[in-house]
Design an enzyme around this catalytic site. Structure first.
Site, PDB file in Angstrom:
ATOM      1  N   GLU A 283      44.740  32.849  55.025  1.00  0.00           N
ATOM      2  CA  GLU A 283      45.771  31.977  54.469  1.00  0.00           C
ATOM      3  C   GLU A 283      45.513  31.587  53.024  1.00  0.00           C
ATOM      4  OE1 GLU A 283      48.372  28.010  55.527  1.00  0.00           O
ATOM      5  OE2 GLU A 283      46.527  28.365  56.628  1.00  0.00           O
TER       6      GLU A 283
ATOM      7  N   ASP B 168      42.939  31.862  60.052  1.00  0.00           N
ATOM      8  CA  ASP B 168      43.417  30.576  59.544  1.00  0.00           C
ATOM      9  C   ASP B 168      42.248  29.599  59.651  1.00  0.00           C
ATOM     10  OD1 ASP B 168      44.747  28.285  58.797  1.00  0.00           O
ATOM     11  OD2 ASP B 168      46.541  28.734  59.978  1.00  0.00           O
TER      12      ASP B 168
ATOM     13  N   ILE C  68      41.890  26.417  58.876  1.00  0.00           N
ATOM     14  CA  ILE C  68      42.308  25.148  59.501  1.00  0.00           C
ATOM     15  C   ILE C  68      43.804  25.247  59.746  1.00  0.00           C
ATOM     16  CG2 ILE C  68      42.536  22.649  59.305  1.00  0.00           C
ATOM     17  CD1 ILE C  68      40.075  22.566  57.582  1.00  0.00           C
ATOM     18  N   ASP C  69      44.188  25.443  60.979  1.00  0.00           N
ATOM     19  CA  ASP C  69      45.596  25.456  61.332  1.00  0.00           C
ATOM     20  C   ASP C  69      45.975  24.039  61.773  1.00  0.00           C
ATOM     21  OD1 ASP C  69      48.075  27.170  62.022  1.00  0.00           O
ATOM     22  OD2 ASP C  69      47.782  25.920  63.795  1.00  0.00           O
TER      23      ASP C  69
ATOM     24  N   THR D 280      46.641  21.622  58.926  1.00  0.00           N
ATOM     25  CA  THR D 280      45.977  20.905  57.832  1.00  0.00           C
ATOM     26  C   THR D 280      46.514  19.484  57.679  1.00  0.00           C
ATOM     27  OG1 THR D 280      45.516  22.966  56.652  1.00  0.00           O
ATOM     28  CG2 THR D 280      45.451  20.945  55.368  1.00  0.00           C
TER      29      THR D 280
ATOM     30  N   ASP E 206      48.959  32.140  61.512  1.00  0.00           N
ATOM     31  CA  ASP E 206      49.300  31.076  62.455  1.00  0.00           C
ATOM     32  C   ASP E 206      49.305  31.569  63.899  1.00  0.00           C
ATOM     33  OD1 ASP E 206      49.875  29.130  60.411  1.00  0.00           O
ATOM     34  OD2 ASP E 206      51.823  30.087  60.105  1.00  0.00           O
TER      35      ASP E 206
END
Length: 269
Positions: free
Chosen positions: A71, A89, A91-92, A94, A217
């Site tokens: 990302e 990802d 940190i999905d 955020t 995602d």
């Protein structure tokens, strides 16, 4: 990819994702640099960038010929799924991370020649690792997830949905989405696509729908839901193309057809 290669890769990826999660927990209340990307609600933090860089370094050290789609931009310019591609990802969720310090996850999907081989979603605060290897079922930590029931009624279902596009949707007429909300038993919003995919695999919710998600995602979640007996397509029933942004419906197979036929296709703009 043969089973031995998949198992070795899974062991490394599992170790890395758990170590990254531990690092985030230790630094959870440290000062953050917070920037915006596409708009004021599209956040990126120094933790996102540090975590992604950690994965890039580890993967490239062991697998220099593998491609990485990620990302925050530290990965490769991936234009094909030939060979092995890691989709990450860091940190999905955020916004949840910034505001709540919960309901966010690290997500890793590994694809080989376009086939999903390994999926890992780590709920960092809950310390729950959802995982799957192709053909070996889905797991929450060390416990296997039961195959999703095929006799679920849409009237008894709980869906994960984003409330924003229920009233401002350029893809599906709002009235059809509101009708769907009135039909199902309940609607939930968790703010992390990865966590919502994991909850579908676990059976906590029966489906999750979103109109615009990126490959990182959903890449891991697709593999995990598939291994749990679920089904993932676009919101209109078409196959997912992971090289670009897409709508998504991931759900118990028994409610897939009713949602597609009675709501999203009929309401498509």
């Amino acid at each position: 990819m043969n089973k031995q290669e998949r198992n070795a890769m899974f062991a490394l990826a599992k170790g890395w994702i758990l170590e990254a999660g531990e690092s985030i927990r230790k630094r959870l209340y440290d000062p953050l640099t917070i920037d915006t990307k596409s708009d004021a609600n599209d956040l990126v933090t120094s933790m996102d960038k540090d975590t992604e860089y950690y994965f890039i370094n580890n993967i490239k050290h062991v697998y220099p010929n593998h491609l990485i789609m990620s990302e925050e931009g530290y990965g490769d310019d991936v234009r094909t799924f030939d060979g092995t591609v890691w989709i990450i990802d860091p940190i999905d969720g955020t916004m949840n991370f910034v505001h709540q310090q919960r309901n966010f996850a690290i997500s890793i999907g590994v694809y080989h020649n376009g086939v999903g081989e390994i999926g890992l979603i780590y709920d960092v605060i809950g310390d729950n690792l959802y995982s799957a290897k192709k053909g070996e079922g889905a797991f929450k930590n060390e416990f296997g997830l039961s195959r999703l029931s095929h006799d679920k009624s849409i009237y008894e279902s709980i869906l994960g949905m984003n409330h924003f596009w229920l009233c401002n949707n350029r893809f599906v007429h709002e009235k059809k989405m509101q009708e769907l909300v009135r039909t199902v038993r309940g609607v939930r919003t968790y703010g992390s696509a990865a966590i919502e995919f994991a909850f579908v695999a676990e059976g906590v919710i029966d489906g999750y729908m979103a109109m615009r998600l990126s490959p990182w995602d959903i890449a891991a979640g697709i593999i995990i839901v598939d291994e749990a007996g679920g089904l993932t397509t676009t919101a209109f029933g078409d196959p997912i193309e992971l090289l670009r942004g897409t709508s998504v419906l991931t759900c118990n197979p028994s409610i897939h057809k009713p949602i597609i036929h009675d709501y999203t296709r009929q309401g498509r703009k």
